[in-house]
Motif scaffolding. Structure first.
Motif, PDB file in Angstrom:
ATOM      1  N   GLU A  23      13.195   7.995  -3.913  1.00 22.90           N
ATOM      2  CA  GLU A  23      13.568   9.274  -4.477  1.00 22.90           C
ATOM      3  C   GLU A  23      12.327  10.016  -4.966  1.00 22.90           C
ATOM      4  O   GLU A  23      11.290   9.446  -5.247  1.00 22.90           O
ATOM      5  CB  GLU A  23      14.540   9.068  -5.651  1.00 22.90           C
ATOM      6  N   ASP A  24      12.494  11.338  -5.104  1.00 24.23           N
ATOM      7  CA  ASP A  24      11.414  12.185  -5.580  1.00 24.23           C
ATOM      8  C   ASP A  24      11.106  11.851  -7.038  1.00 24.23           C
ATOM      9  O   ASP A  24      12.023  11.654  -7.839  1.00 24.23           O
ATOM     10  CB  ASP A  24      11.838  13.654  -5.452  1.00 24.23           C
ATOM     11  N   PRO A  25       9.805  11.775  -7.422  1.00 27.20           N
ATOM     12  CA  PRO A  25       9.466  11.470  -8.821  1.00 27.20           C
ATOM     13  C   PRO A  25      10.117  12.419  -9.817  1.00 27.20           C
ATOM     14  O   PRO A  25      10.513  12.009 -10.904  1.00 27.20           O
ATOM     15  CB  PRO A  25       7.933  11.597  -8.838  1.00 27.20           C
ATOM     16  N   GLY A  26      10.212  13.703  -9.450  1.00 26.43           N
ATOM     17  CA  GLY A  26      10.853  14.665 -10.343  1.00 26.43           C
ATOM     18  C   GLY A  26      12.302  14.304 -10.601  1.00 26.43           C
ATOM     19  O   GLY A  26      12.795  14.422 -11.729  1.00 26.43           O
ATOM     20  N   GLU A 133      10.693  14.489 -23.017  1.00 24.52           N
ATOM     21  CA  GLU A 133      10.864  15.919 -22.750  1.00 24.52           C
ATOM     22  C   GLU A 133       9.511  16.617 -22.714  1.00 24.52           C
ATOM     23  O   GLU A 133       9.255  17.474 -21.864  1.00 24.52           O
ATOM     24  CB  GLU A 133      11.757  16.560 -23.820  1.00 24.52           C
ATOM     25  N   ALA A 134       8.640  16.224 -23.654  1.00 23.90           N
ATOM     26  CA  ALA A 134       7.309  16.839 -23.711  1.00 23.90           C
ATOM     27  C   ALA A 134       6.474  16.455 -22.503  1.00 23.90           C
ATOM     28  O   ALA A 134       5.684  17.247 -21.985  1.00 23.90           O
ATOM     29  CB  ALA A 134       6.596  16.421 -24.999  1.00 23.90           C
ATOM     30  N   LYS A 135       6.633  15.219 -22.035  1.00 27.00           N
ATOM     31  CA  LYS A 135       5.838  14.741 -20.906  1.00 27.00           C
ATOM     32  C   LYS A 135       6.407  15.181 -19.555  1.00 27.00           C
ATOM     33  O   LYS A 135       5.717  15.089 -18.542  1.00 27.00           O
ATOM     34  CB  LYS A 135       5.750  13.213 -20.928  1.00 27.00           C
ATOM     35  N   LYS A 136       7.668  15.604 -19.557  1.00 26.14           N
ATOM     36  CA  LYS A 136       8.334  15.900 -18.292  1.00 26.14           C
ATOM     37  C   LYS A 136       7.576  16.940 -17.477  1.00 26.14           C
ATOM     38  O   LYS A 136       7.321  16.742 -16.278  1.00 26.14           O
ATOM     39  CB  LYS A 136       9.759  16.395 -18.553  1.00 26.14           C
ATOM     40  N   GLU A 137       7.198  18.034 -18.105  1.00 27.55           N
ATOM     41  CA  GLU A 137       6.498  19.094 -17.386  1.00 27.55           C
ATOM     42  C   GLU A 137       5.173  18.594 -16.823  1.00 27.55           C
ATOM     43  O   GLU A 137       4.804  18.913 -15.691  1.00 27.55           O
ATOM     44  CB  GLU A 137       6.270  20.291 -18.309  1.00 27.55           C
ATOM     45  N   LEU A 138       4.464  17.786 -17.642  1.00 23.66           N
ATOM     46  CA  LEU A 138       3.173  17.270 -17.182  1.00 23.66           C
ATOM     47  C   LEU A 138       3.360  16.324 -16.010  1.00 23.66           C
ATOM     48  O   LEU A 138       2.640  16.402 -15.003  1.00 23.66           O
ATOM     49  CB  LEU A 138       2.467  16.545 -18.329  1.00 23.66           C
ATOM     50  N   LEU A 139       4.350  15.427 -16.094  1.00 28.27           N
ATOM     51  CA  LEU A 139       4.595  14.478 -15.007  1.00 28.27           C
ATOM     52  C   LEU A 139       5.014  15.206 -13.734  1.00 28.27           C
ATOM     53  O   LEU A 139       4.571  14.854 -12.638  1.00 28.27           O
ATOM     54  CB  LEU A 139       5.674  13.484 -15.417  1.00 28.27           C
ATOM     55  N   GLN A 140       5.850  16.225 -13.881  1.00 29.27           N
ATOM     56  CA  GLN A 140       6.279  16.981 -12.705  1.00 29.27           C
ATOM     57  C   GLN A 140       5.104  17.757 -12.106  1.00 29.27           C
ATOM     58  O   GLN A 140       4.997  17.876 -10.882  1.00 29.27           O
ATOM     59  CB  GLN A 140       7.411  17.932 -13.085  1.00 29.27           C
ATOM     60  N   SER A 144       3.675  17.349  -8.388  1.00 31.32           N
ATOM     61  CA  SER A 144       3.513  18.485  -7.478  1.00 31.32           C
ATOM     62  C   SER A 144       2.093  18.538  -6.931  1.00 31.32           C
ATOM     63  O   SER A 144       1.878  18.827  -5.751  1.00 31.32           O
ATOM     64  CB  SER A 144       3.850  19.786  -8.211  1.00 31.32           C
ATOM     65  N   THR A 145       1.111  18.252  -7.786  1.00 35.75           N
ATOM     66  CA  THR A 145      -0.280  18.261  -7.344  1.00 35.75           C
ATOM     67  C   THR A 145      -0.510  17.186  -6.288  1.00 35.75           C
ATOM     68  O   THR A 145      -1.191  17.413  -5.278  1.00 35.75           O
ATOM     69  CB  THR A 145      -1.218  18.021  -8.538  1.00 35.75           C
ATOM     70  N   ALA A 146       0.062  16.001  -6.523  1.00 34.99           N
ATOM     71  CA  ALA A 146      -0.089  14.922  -5.546  1.00 34.99           C
ATOM     72  C   ALA A 146       0.551  15.302  -4.219  1.00 34.99           C
ATOM     73  O   ALA A 146      -0.009  15.051  -3.146  1.00 34.99           O
ATOM     74  CB  ALA A 146       0.537  13.641  -6.087  1.00 34.99           C
ATOM     75  N   LYS A 147       1.717  15.916  -4.271  1.00 37.40           N
ATOM     76  CA  LYS A 147       2.375  16.351  -3.031  1.00 37.40           C
ATOM     77  C   LYS A 147       1.525  17.376  -2.296  1.00 37.40           C
ATOM     78  O   LYS A 147       1.393  17.334  -1.075  1.00 37.40           O
ATOM     79  CB  LYS A 147       3.744  16.960  -3.354  1.00 37.40           C
TER      80      LYS A 147
END
Length: 224
Positions: A23-26, A133-140, A144-147
């Protein structure tokens, strides 16, 4: 098993299942947060239920204390009226309710500790959700950068160009081999020509000698 331990097992099971399905990491992040929020609501319900149970135990303790006090008052009244038997029975019932009140008091202490622990775990879970929640945007964003990097590498044609370069090198080796064979054949032809010339050279010498001999014979015949 504590709330956090159950939550940890739930999250590991869900995340491992999603990872195994590529599945997608997001999606994994979003699903993890949904699981944590669901677990938080369940934990709140458990804490509320434990608090309600604590209130019930406290109520039972207070009720038995109150009844014990009432029987104490009745024992005194009965004794004043000269009824020692009634006073004795009232004191017996007073003692029973005092024992019940003491038992409920012990349960209140134990249950209060459990409620305090559940509240602590609930606050820890709430803090963990806020952290996620705070880390979610950074992880996503990292995902996205890796993709994007993977897409850029595919679009650059490195994989395809490497295959083309390998094919070109192979063709170059084949052409070089053809050239080597052509040169070898040319060398063989040259060697054959030289051998032919050498053989012809020997035959020419024999013919010249025979011609000279014939001339001498003819010349000798003429002089005679």
């Amino acid at each position: 098993m504590s709330i956090l331990e159950r939550l940890s097992r739930l999250l590991r099971a869900n995340v491992n299942d999603m990872i195994s399905k590529a599945e997608d990491p997001g999606k994994i992040i979003e699903q993890s947060l949904r699981d944590m929020r669901d677990a938080y609501q369940q934990a709140r319900s458990e804490v509320a239920e434990s608090m309600a149970q604590l209130s019930k135990l406290e109520r039972e303790q207070n009720t038995n204390q109150k009844i014990a006090q009432e029987y104490g008052n009745k024992a005194a009244e009965a004794l004043k009226l000269g009824s020692e038997d009634l006073a004795r029975e009232a004191l017996r019932r007073k003692k029973n309710h005092e024992d019940l009140a003491a038992g409920f008091a012990d349960q209140v202490k134990v249950h209060q500790t459990t409620v305090d622990q559940l509240k602590t775990q609930l606050r820890a879970l709430e803090a963990k959700i806020d952290e996620m929640e705070a880390k979610k945007e950074l992880l996503q964003a990292r995902s996205s950068t890796a993709k994007a990097s993977e897409t850029l590498e595919r679009m650059s044609g490195f994989d395809r160009s490497q295959g083309a370069l390998n094919a070109f090198d192979e063709m170059e080796r084949k052409v070089a081999a053809q050239e080597d064979r052509a040169r070898a054949m040319g060398s063989l032809r040259e060697e054959g020509d030289i051998d032919a010339q050498l053989r012809n050279l020997g035959r020419d010498a024999e013919i010249d000698a025979e011609l000279e001999k014939l001339k001498q014979q003819i010349g000798g015949s003429s002089n005679s």
